[in-house]
Design a protein around this motif. Structure first.
Motif, PDB file in Angstrom:
ATOM      1  N   PHE A  68       0.371   4.158  53.482  1.00 44.94           N
ATOM      2  CA  PHE A  68       1.044   3.177  54.339  1.00 44.94           C
ATOM      3  C   PHE A  68       0.406   1.794  54.175  1.00 44.94           C
ATOM      4  N   HIS A  69      -0.922   1.734  54.281  1.00 49.29           N
ATOM      5  CA  HIS A  69      -1.582   0.429  54.180  1.00 49.29           C
ATOM      6  C   HIS A  69      -1.520  -0.134  52.757  1.00 49.29           C
ATOM      7  N   THR A  70      -1.503   0.753  51.765  1.00 54.35           N
ATOM      8  CA  THR A  70      -1.342   0.288  50.379  1.00 54.35           C
ATOM      9  C   THR A  70       0.055  -0.311  50.186  1.00 54.35           C
ATOM     10  N   MET A  71       1.046   0.279  50.848  1.00 54.67           N
ATOM     11  CA  MET A  71       2.410  -0.284  50.752  1.00 54.67           C
ATOM     12  C   MET A  71       2.485  -1.654  51.428  1.00 54.67           C
ATOM     13  N   ILE A  72       1.723  -1.854  52.513  1.00 57.93           N
ATOM     14  CA  ILE A  72       1.681  -3.185  53.145  1.00 57.93           C
ATOM     15  C   ILE A  72       1.045  -4.181  52.171  1.00 57.93           C
ATOM     16  N   MET A  73      -0.024  -3.758  51.503  1.00 58.45           N
ATOM     17  CA  MET A  73      -0.686  -4.623  50.510  1.00 58.45           C
ATOM     18  C   MET A  73       0.298  -5.017  49.402  1.00 58.45           C
ATOM     19  N   LEU A  74       1.050  -4.028  48.898  1.00 55.45           N
ATOM     20  CA  LEU A  74       2.029  -4.315  47.839  1.00 55.45           C
ATOM     21  C   LEU A  74       3.085  -5.297  48.332  1.00 55.45           C
ATOM     22  N   ALA A  75       3.589  -5.061  49.553  1.00 55.10           N
ATOM     23  CA  ALA A  75       4.627  -5.942  50.114  1.00 55.10           C
ATOM     24  C   ALA A  75       4.100  -7.362  50.274  1.00 55.10           C
ATOM     25  N   LYS A  76       2.868  -7.473  50.753  1.00 54.87           N
ATOM     26  CA  LYS A  76       2.255  -8.798  50.928  1.00 54.87           C
ATOM     27  C   LYS A  76       2.144  -9.518  49.578  1.00 54.87           C
ATOM     28  N   ALA A  77       1.922  -8.740  48.509  1.00 55.03           N
ATOM     29  CA  ALA A  77       1.817  -9.312  47.158  1.00 55.03           C
ATOM     30  C   ALA A  77       3.189  -9.438  46.495  1.00 55.03           C
ATOM     31  N   ASP A  78       4.264  -9.227  47.290  1.00 60.68           N
ATOM     32  CA  ASP A  78       5.641  -9.286  46.780  1.00 60.68           C
ATOM     33  C   ASP A  78       5.896  -8.277  45.662  1.00 60.68           C
ATOM     34  N   LEU A  79       5.298  -7.092  45.852  1.00 64.24           N
ATOM     35  CA  LEU A  79       5.541  -5.992  44.923  1.00 64.24           C
ATOM     36  C   LEU A  79       6.168  -4.830  45.692  1.00 64.24           C
ATOM     37  N   LYS A  80       6.782  -3.914  44.948  1.00 63.32           N
ATOM     38  CA  LYS A  80       7.452  -2.776  45.575  1.00 63.32           C
ATOM     39  C   LYS A  80       6.863  -1.470  45.023  1.00 63.32           C
ATOM     40  N   PRO A  81       6.973  -0.369  45.807  1.00 63.77           N
ATOM     41  CA  PRO A  81       6.525   0.925  45.280  1.00 63.77           C
ATOM     42  C   PRO A  81       7.151   1.228  43.917  1.00 63.77           C
ATOM     43  N   ASP A  82       8.389   0.794  43.716  1.00 66.17           N
ATOM     44  CA  ASP A  82       9.059   1.025  42.420  1.00 66.17           C
ATOM     45  C   ASP A  82       8.286   0.400  41.254  1.00 66.17           C
ATOM     46  N   ASP A  83       7.605  -0.722  41.522  1.00 66.93           N
ATOM     47  CA  ASP A  83       6.822  -1.354  40.449  1.00 66.93           C
ATOM     48  C   ASP A  83       5.685  -0.432  40.013  1.00 66.93           C
ATOM     49  N   VAL A  84       5.055   0.242  40.989  1.00 64.25           N
ATOM     50  CA  VAL A  84       3.960   1.169  40.677  1.00 64.25           C
ATOM     51  C   VAL A  84       4.521   2.428  40.013  1.00 64.25           C
ATOM     52  N   LEU A  85       5.666   2.896  40.545  1.00 65.16           N
ATOM     53  CA  LEU A  85       6.280   4.097  39.949  1.00 65.16           C
ATOM     54  C   LEU A  85       6.695   3.838  38.499  1.00 65.16           C
ATOM     55  N   ALA A  86       7.130   2.606  38.220  1.00 63.22           N
ATOM     56  CA  ALA A  86       7.506   2.264  36.835  1.00 63.22           C
ATOM     57  C   ALA A  86       6.284   2.333  35.916  1.00 63.22           C
ATOM     58  N   GLU A  87       5.127   1.904  36.434  1.00 63.84           N
ATOM     59  CA  GLU A  87       3.897   1.974  35.634  1.00 63.84           C
ATOM     60  C   GLU A  87       3.503   3.431  35.383  1.00 63.84           C
ATOM     61  N   LEU A  88       3.651   4.273  36.431  1.00 66.15           N
ATOM     62  CA  LEU A  88       3.349   5.703  36.252  1.00 66.15           C
ATOM     63  C   LEU A  88       4.316   6.324  35.245  1.00 66.15           C
ATOM     64  N   ALA A  89       5.592   5.904  35.315  1.00 71.73           N
ATOM     65  CA  ALA A  89       6.591   6.425  34.361  1.00 71.73           C
ATOM     66  C   ALA A  89       6.230   6.008  32.943  1.00 71.73           C
ATOM     67  N   ARG A  90       5.734   4.756  32.806  1.00 69.29           N
ATOM     68  CA  ARG A  90       5.351   4.263  31.475  1.00 69.29           C
ATOM     69  C   ARG A  90       4.227   5.119  30.886  1.00 69.29           C
ATOM     70  N   ARG A  91       3.348   5.607  31.792  1.00 66.53           N
ATOM     71  CA  ARG A  91       2.193   6.392  31.340  1.00 66.53           C
ATOM     72  C   ARG A  91       2.522   7.861  31.099  1.00 66.53           C
ATOM     73  N   GLU A  92       3.716   8.284  31.540  1.00 67.65           N
ATOM     74  CA  GLU A  92       4.077   9.697  31.458  1.00 67.65           C
ATOM     75  C   GLU A  92       3.893  10.230  30.056  1.00 67.65           C
ATOM     76  N   GLY A  93       3.185  11.345  29.957  1.00 68.38           N
ATOM     77  CA  GLY A  93       3.009  12.008  28.666  1.00 68.38           C
ATOM     78  C   GLY A  93       1.882  11.437  27.837  1.00 68.38           C
ATOM     79  N   LEU A  94       1.267  10.336  28.322  1.00 75.32           N
ATOM     80  CA  LEU A  94       0.149   9.737  27.573  1.00 75.32           C
ATOM     81  C   LEU A  94      -1.155  10.253  28.175  1.00 75.32           C
ATOM     82  N   SER A  95      -1.860  11.065  27.406  1.00 76.66           N
ATOM     83  CA  SER A  95      -3.116  11.642  27.893  1.00 76.66           C
ATOM     84  C   SER A  95      -4.098  10.539  28.277  1.00 76.66           C
ATOM     85  N   GLY A  96      -4.762  10.722  29.408  1.00 76.75           N
ATOM     86  CA  GLY A  96      -5.777   9.761  29.847  1.00 76.75           C
ATOM     87  C   GLY A  96      -6.900   9.633  28.832  1.00 76.75           C
ATOM     88  N   ILE A  97      -7.213  10.720  28.149  1.00 69.86           N
ATOM     89  CA  ILE A  97      -8.295  10.693  27.149  1.00 69.86           C
ATOM     90  C   ILE A  97      -7.861   9.843  25.938  1.00 69.86           C
TER      91      ILE A  97
END
Ligand SMILES: N=c1c2ncn([C@@H]3O[C@H](COP(=O)(O)OP(=O)(O)OP(=O)(O)O)[C@@H](O)[C@H]3O)c2ncn1[C@@H]1O[C@H](COP(=O)(O)O)[C@@H](O)[C@H]1O
Length: 105
Positions: A68-97
């Motif tokens: 909840f508080h992270t979403m307030i931080m994103l909103a204050k920075a004029d960002l949306k949860p979708d922006d973070v989800l898009a980054e996670l989608a971009r990383r999909e299938g890419l091993s962290g290692i």
């Protein structure tokens, strides 16, 4: 994105013009980004403590506070949860290692 995150995200946008006297979110916006970040830090710490304790209900409760508080931080920075989800989608299938190994190249 889940319906609840979508609804909450829309509500957080509406709260940007709300009266701080009647809204927790508007009050936090009015205090500014530093106060929002302080809450994010507190809730992150409380989530860590809950996870260490191992009580599932407490972990869920504290993680909800953190999200909840992270979403307030994103909103204050004029960002949306979708922006973070898009980054996670971009990383999909890419091993962290593999990703980490590519950083130094
Ligand atoms: N999901 C939440 C939510 N989760 C947690 N909180 C509040 O976040 C605060 C968490 O602070 P703490 O647990 O640290 O308790 P505290 O010591 O009272 O907090 P501080 O005095 O340190 O700020 C509490 O006041 C909780 O009530 C929330 N407040 C609001 N929402 C959602 O946001 C919407 C808009 O809220 P308002 O802007 O208040 O109408 C609501 O309809 C809900 O959907």
């Amino acid at each position: 994105m889940s319906d609840v995150l979508t609804r909450l995200s829309e509500l957080l946008e509406q709260r940007k013009s709300a009266d701080p006297a009647s809204s927790y979110v508007a009050k936090l916006y009015a205090k500014g980004m530093d106060s929002i970040l302080k809450k994010v830090g507190e809730e992150a710490t409380e989530t860590v403590i809950a996870a260490k304790g191992g009580n599932k209900e407490e972990i869920i409760y504290e993680t909800a506070d953190l999200w909840f508080h992270t979403m307030i931080m994103l909103a204050k920075a004029d960002l949306k949860p979708d922006d973070v989800l898009a980054e996670l989608a971009r990383r999909e299938g890419l091993s962290g290692i593999v990703e980490k190994a590519n950083r130094s190249k």
